[in-house]
Structures are given as structure tokens and as C-alpha cells.
Design an enzyme around this catalytic site. Structure first.
Site, short mmCIF file in Angstrom:
data_model
loop_
_atom_site.label_atom_id
_atom_site.label_comp_id
_atom_site.label_asym_id
_atom_site.label_seq_id
_atom_site.Cartn_x
_atom_site.Cartn_y
_atom_site.Cartn_z
N ALA A 42 0.84 -1.21 0.00
CA ALA A 42 0.00 0.00 0.00
C ALA A 42 0.87 1.25 0.00
O ALA A 42 1.81 1.36 0.80
CB ALA A 42 -0.92 0.01 1.22
N LYS A 204 12.17 7.99 21.26
CA LYS A 204 12.85 6.71 21.53
C LYS A 204 13.01 6.48 23.04
O LYS A 204 12.87 5.35 23.52
CB LYS A 204 14.20 6.69 20.81
CG LYS A 204 14.02 6.66 19.29
CD LYS A 204 15.30 7.01 18.56
CE LYS A 204 15.13 6.90 17.05
NZ LYS A 204 16.27 7.48 16.32
N1 NAP Z 1 14.75 5.78 6.90
C1 NAP Z 1 15.32 5.20 7.96
O1 NAP Z 1 16.55 5.03 8.03
C2 NAP Z 1 14.48 4.74 9.12
C3 NAP Z 1 15.10 4.15 10.24
C4 NAP Z 1 14.32 3.68 11.29
C5 NAP Z 1 12.94 3.82 11.22
N2 NAP Z 1 12.38 4.43 10.13
C6 NAP Z 1 10.93 4.57 10.11
O2 NAP Z 1 10.40 3.86 8.99
C7 NAP Z 1 9.20 4.49 8.54
C8 NAP Z 1 9.31 4.76 7.05
O3 NAP Z 1 10.41 5.61 6.77
P1 NAP Z 1 10.89 5.89 5.28
O4 NAP Z 1 12.18 6.64 5.42
O5 NAP Z 1 10.88 4.63 4.46
O6 NAP Z 1 9.71 6.86 4.75
P2 NAP Z 1 9.42 7.30 3.24
O7 NAP Z 1 10.60 7.07 2.37
O8 NAP Z 1 8.82 8.67 3.33
O9 NAP Z 1 8.27 6.29 2.75
C9 NAP Z 1 6.97 6.33 3.23
C10 NAP Z 1 6.10 5.38 2.40
O10 NAP Z 1 4.81 5.31 3.01
C11 NAP Z 1 3.82 5.60 2.04
N3 NAP Z 1 2.73 6.34 2.70
C12 NAP Z 1 2.82 7.47 3.45
N4 NAP Z 1 1.59 7.85 3.88
C13 NAP Z 1 0.73 6.94 3.39
C14 NAP Z 1 -0.68 6.79 3.47
N5 NAP Z 1 -1.42 7.68 4.14
N6 NAP Z 1 -1.26 5.73 2.86
C15 NAP Z 1 -0.50 4.83 2.17
N7 NAP Z 1 0.83 4.92 2.05
C16 NAP Z 1 1.45 5.98 2.65
C17 NAP Z 1 4.49 6.45 0.98
O11 NAP Z 1 3.76 6.32 -0.24
P3 NAP Z 1 4.27 7.04 -1.61
O12 NAP Z 1 5.52 6.26 -1.99
O13 NAP Z 1 3.16 6.85 -2.56
O14 NAP Z 1 4.56 8.47 -1.24
C18 NAP Z 1 5.90 5.84 0.96
O15 NAP Z 1 5.92 4.71 0.10
C19 NAP Z 1 9.04 5.75 9.41
O16 NAP Z 1 8.20 5.45 10.51
C20 NAP Z 1 10.46 6.00 9.91
O17 NAP Z 1 10.49 6.72 11.14
C21 NAP Z 1 13.11 4.88 9.08
#
Ligand code: NAP
Length: 426
Positions: A42, A204
């Protein structure tokens, strides 16, 4: 047993996680008997151009349908933010699906009710990736250390701020230059507020406190100070006294409940946390029986985060295949000790007139509030004279009252840096 995964989010973490699951699927099936299949993905926008396309036929924008329907067996949430993730995961749990999430913001605000919903439904809610990225730390705390009386947990849980402070320490860089470099390298966001003001670490800290003490702690309970006020002088002064400055998330039991806070602190150079460099994370646990433990590694990044998520997914899928689930136990209501009542040592720098009797006046201000002095050094002479005090442990409110009195003394021309000191009493 085949376990169909509904992946919520296909961004920095979701896309590499899907690839990791696919790559390791045969090996996991051989070792555990569960066949992990990413069944649906999704996202917000199916038409978005993606460097890694969503595998054909798997994409949907109906996240709620995935969570509440019958199409998948397990939900993995990597979309971020509290809304709509909270409603989606509540729906998944109430319809009997285990959930794995990397969402610290969500767990730090709604962990309590989501964990209760998971327990009621008899399914897993696992969140290893929400704190410390790839460092397996939540599971040891939740399982191996469940019977341990934890005396204190101190974590460096934000890689961006650790990178900035480490640059300032190793290269004498200013805060502004170290932040600019962190932004250039992609460690810091264009708007770095959540990292540098300590909000990310506070979320955290709330999760760590909840698991370490079985307490319902949210991010709003955490006293939070960031690093934007730390100067190059603070760092060099700390070094001269045998300390390094780190941004710490600290939680500990107190006489009246638990203390949970985030702030910069001076850490003795020989403490294990002082050797956490660059953008690495570490969590240092002090237990009554086990003694000191430190968990160390990469706290973010798609690889480490995917690794932590996959471990949780396997755990949840194996439990599902056996009709079992893990539990963090009950998270009880707890009194959060106000920062004024927290006990700790401080380093205090003041500039004073260099004349007879000044030292006695200054010492009197400390004594009037029961703040005893552990060490004092004088640097410079005349109008440049600077006194650096390290106190014994004292109530924060008493240290603040001492500072107020010092400000009122004619002989004190300036209060310089004031920093908490960790580990000086041991
Ligand atoms: N990045 C890291 O290193 C890291 C480390 C630890 C934890 N995290 C956690 O992992 C999670 C994701 O991080 P990320 O960096 O991967 O974020 P991201 O790159 O912004 O990706 C978010 C994804 O979620 C989708 N999304 C957002 N809102 C949505 C909604 N309302 N309905 C359906 N899909 C939705 C987006 O869709 P679209 O692609 O269509 O925009 C995108 O595919 C967060 O909670 C973050 O805190 C990340």
C-alpha cells in the site's frame, strides 16, 4: 506455512525491505518452515515514479482494506507518522493480524493502547526497528532482561546529533559547520529540528522507558533539551576535564516513579558511551544482577532498519504459525519524576572578579542550596579568571537555585556553560 505480508509503505525502508524478504525467502522457509510472501503493497500514489518499481500487481492505495480484510495474514508498517498509521494498525490488530512497525512516533504516542489491543487479540505487535535501527535491543530488553531490575538505561539514539557532536569533538568544528556537513552527507534533514532539538531521541526514550520498566510512558512525558546551544568551547572545556559531550536519552527508577529525559551531558572519556563515534548509536543498560551491558551499531539506514524489521517479521510469522504471540506484559500507569526532582551532577563555569573573598562568596551560594562541590579549577587570572566547578549529585531544582544566586553576586561577571555530568559519582 505461507504467510502473506501486507506492506504499508514503499519508500526508503519499504522498498529495500521487500527486496530483502524476497532474497532471503528460501533460506527463511528452510530454517523456520514459514514462507514469507510480500502479497500487497500500500502506498499513497501508485502513479509516482519510483527508482524501485512496486512489483507488478501488488500495489494498492487501499491501506485500510489490507488491514481490516482477509487478503493478508501479517501487516508491516513502514509509512511513518501517527495518522493514519494508528487507525490502520488498530484495525489490523483487531482483525487478528500480527503487526510489525518501524514507527517510533506512533509507538511513542500510542504504544500503550496498541500493545493492549495486540494482547487482547492474541497477536504480536513488534517494533524493534523503531529504536536504534538495526541494533537488536528491544527484544533483549523485553525478553532476556524481563526479570532484571534495571537501574538505568542511557542511550545515544540519534545518529545525526552524535555525528555533529563527534565532528565538534574530533575536529574542533563549530556547531553550525558540523550541522552543515551532516546535511551535506544526508545525515541531517534540511529542517534538522526533530534531531537537534532532541525530539527524535525523546520518542525513543519513551519507548525504552516503557519496555525497561513496564510503564505507560509517552514522548510528552520526556523532558527534552537538544544540542543547538552546545558551543565549541563547551566541547573543548569538557575535553580538558576528561569528558566528551553526548546527547543522551536517560531513564531510571526514582523514589517516586521513573525519570525519563533527553539532554546533552558530559560523559567520562573512559565510559563505553564516550567511544560511540560518527553516526553510530548505542544503548547502555545498568542492571542489578547482570551489571553493565552495551548494545552498539547503526541506528538508522535502510539496511539496518530492514534487518531489524525482518527479524520481527520472522518472529511474528513463526508465532502465527504456532498460534502463539510474544507479550511485553502490562504497561502500568507511572508517576514521571519532574526534572526539578532529578538527581545528578553538573559542570558549571563562571567568570568572576579576581579579588580576595570571591571564592568564599561563590562557595556560599552552592552551600546555601545543599549543592556540594566535587572539584573546582581556576583558569586564567585577573578579568579573565574563570572557575569550573563539578558538583556532587544534587537535585536539579537546587542547582537551578544556586545558579540564580550566582547570577545575583556582583563578583560573578558571567555564567558560562552548565552541563549535566554522567558517571562522575561511580
Ligand atoms: N529511513 C530510515 O533510516 C528509518 C530508520 C528507522 C525507522 N524508520 C521509520 O520507517 C518508517 C518509514 O520511513 P521511510 O524513510 O521509508 O519513509 P518514506 O521514504 O517517506 O516512505 C513512506 C512510504 O509510506 C507511504 N505512505 C505514506 N503515507 C501513506 C498513506 N497515508 N497511505 C499509504 N501509504 C502511505 C508512501 O507512499 P508514496 O511512496 O506513494 O509516497 C511511501 O511509500 C518511518 O516510521 C520511519 O520513522 C526509518
Amino acid at each position: 506455512m505461507r504467510v502473506r505480508i501486507g506492506l504499508l509503505g514503499y519508500g526508503n525502508v519499504g522498498a529495500p525491505l521487500a527486496a530483502l524478504i524476497e532474497r532471503t525467502r528460501p533460506e527463511i522457509a528452510r530454517r523456520t518452515g514459514v514462507d514469507l510472501e510480500v502479497h500487497r503493497v500500500a502506498v499513497r500514489d501508485l502513479d509516482k515514479t519510483r527508482s524501485v518499481p512496486i512489483p507488478s500487481g501488488l500495489g494498492t492505495t487501499d491501506a485500510m482494506g489490507l488491514c481490516s480484510g482477509e487478503e493478508v495474514d501479517l501487516v508491516v508498517e513502514v509509512m511513518g507518522a501517527v495518522d493514519p498509521a494508528h487507525d490502520l494498525l488498530a484495525a489490523a490488530l483487531s482483525s487478528g493480524k500480527p503487526v510489525v512497525t518501524a514507527n517510533k512516533e506512533l509507538m511513542a504516542t500510542h504504544g500503550h493502547d496498541l500493545l493492549a489491543a495486540a494482547d487482547e487479540a492474541g497477536v504480536d505487535l513488534l517494533f524493534e526497528a523503531a529504536v536504534g535501527g538495526g541494533i537488536p535491543f528491544i527484544r533483549p530488553l523485553r525478553e532476556s532482561l524481563m526479570g532484571e531490575r534495571i537501574r538505568r538505561v542511557m542511550g545515544i539514539v540519534n545518529g545525526t546529533t552524535n555525528y555533529i557532536l563527534d565532528q565538534m569533538t574530533s575536529h574542533g568544528t563549530s556547531y553550525a559547520d558540523a550541522l552543515a556537513e551532516a546535511q551535506r552527507l544526508g545525515y541531517a534533514e534540511p529542517d534538522p529540528t526533530a534531531d537537534v532539538e532532541g525530539h527524535d531521541s525523546a520518542a525513543k526514550a519513551a519507548i525504552i522507558a516503557s519496555i525497561a520498566f513496564g510503564a505507560a510512558v509517552t514522548a510528552a512525558d520526556v523532558h527534552c533539551e537538544g544540542i543547538s546551544g552546545i558551543t565549541a568551547d563547551d566541547i573543548t572545556d569538557a575535553a580538558r576535564l576528561g569528558f566528551v559531550v553526548k546527547l543522551l536519552a536517560i531513564t531510571e527508577p526514582t523514589d517516586t516513579g521513573i525519570g525519563v529525559r533527553v539532554h546533552p551531558a558530559m560523559v567520562p572519556i573512559d565510559h563505553p558511551l564516550a567511544s560511540v563515534h560518527d553516526s553510530f548509536n548505542a544503548v547502555f543498560v545498568e542492571g542489578e544482577s547482570v551489571g553493565d551491558l552495551m548494545f552498539y551499531g547503526r541506528g538508522a539506514g535502510s539496511g539496518p532498519t530492514s534487518s531489524a524489521l525482518l527479524g520481527d517479521i520472522i518472529d511474528a510469522a513463526v508465532n502465527l504459525s504456532k498460534g502463539a504471540h510474544a507479550s511485553v506484559g502490562t504497561l502500568n500507569a507511572v508517576d514521571i519524576t519532574p526534572i526539578d526532582e532529578v538527581i545528578g551532577a553538573h559542570s558549571i563555569q563562571i567568570r568572576v572578579d579576581d579579588r580576595p573573598g570571591v571564592l568564599a562568596e561563590v562557595a556560599g551560594a552552592f552551600g546555601a542550596h545543599n549543592v556540594s562541590i566535587r572539584s573546582m579549577e581556576q583558569e586564567g587570572m585577573g578579568s579573565d579568571a574563570r572557575l569550573v566547578f563539578i558538583t556532587h549529585e544534587a537535585r536539579e531544582a537546587d542547582v537551578r537555585a544556586t545558579l540564580d544566586d550566582l547570577r545575583r553576586l556582583d563578583s560573578v561577571t558571567r555564567i558560562g556553560s552548565v552541563l549535566r555530568v554522567i558517571g562522575s559519582e561511580e
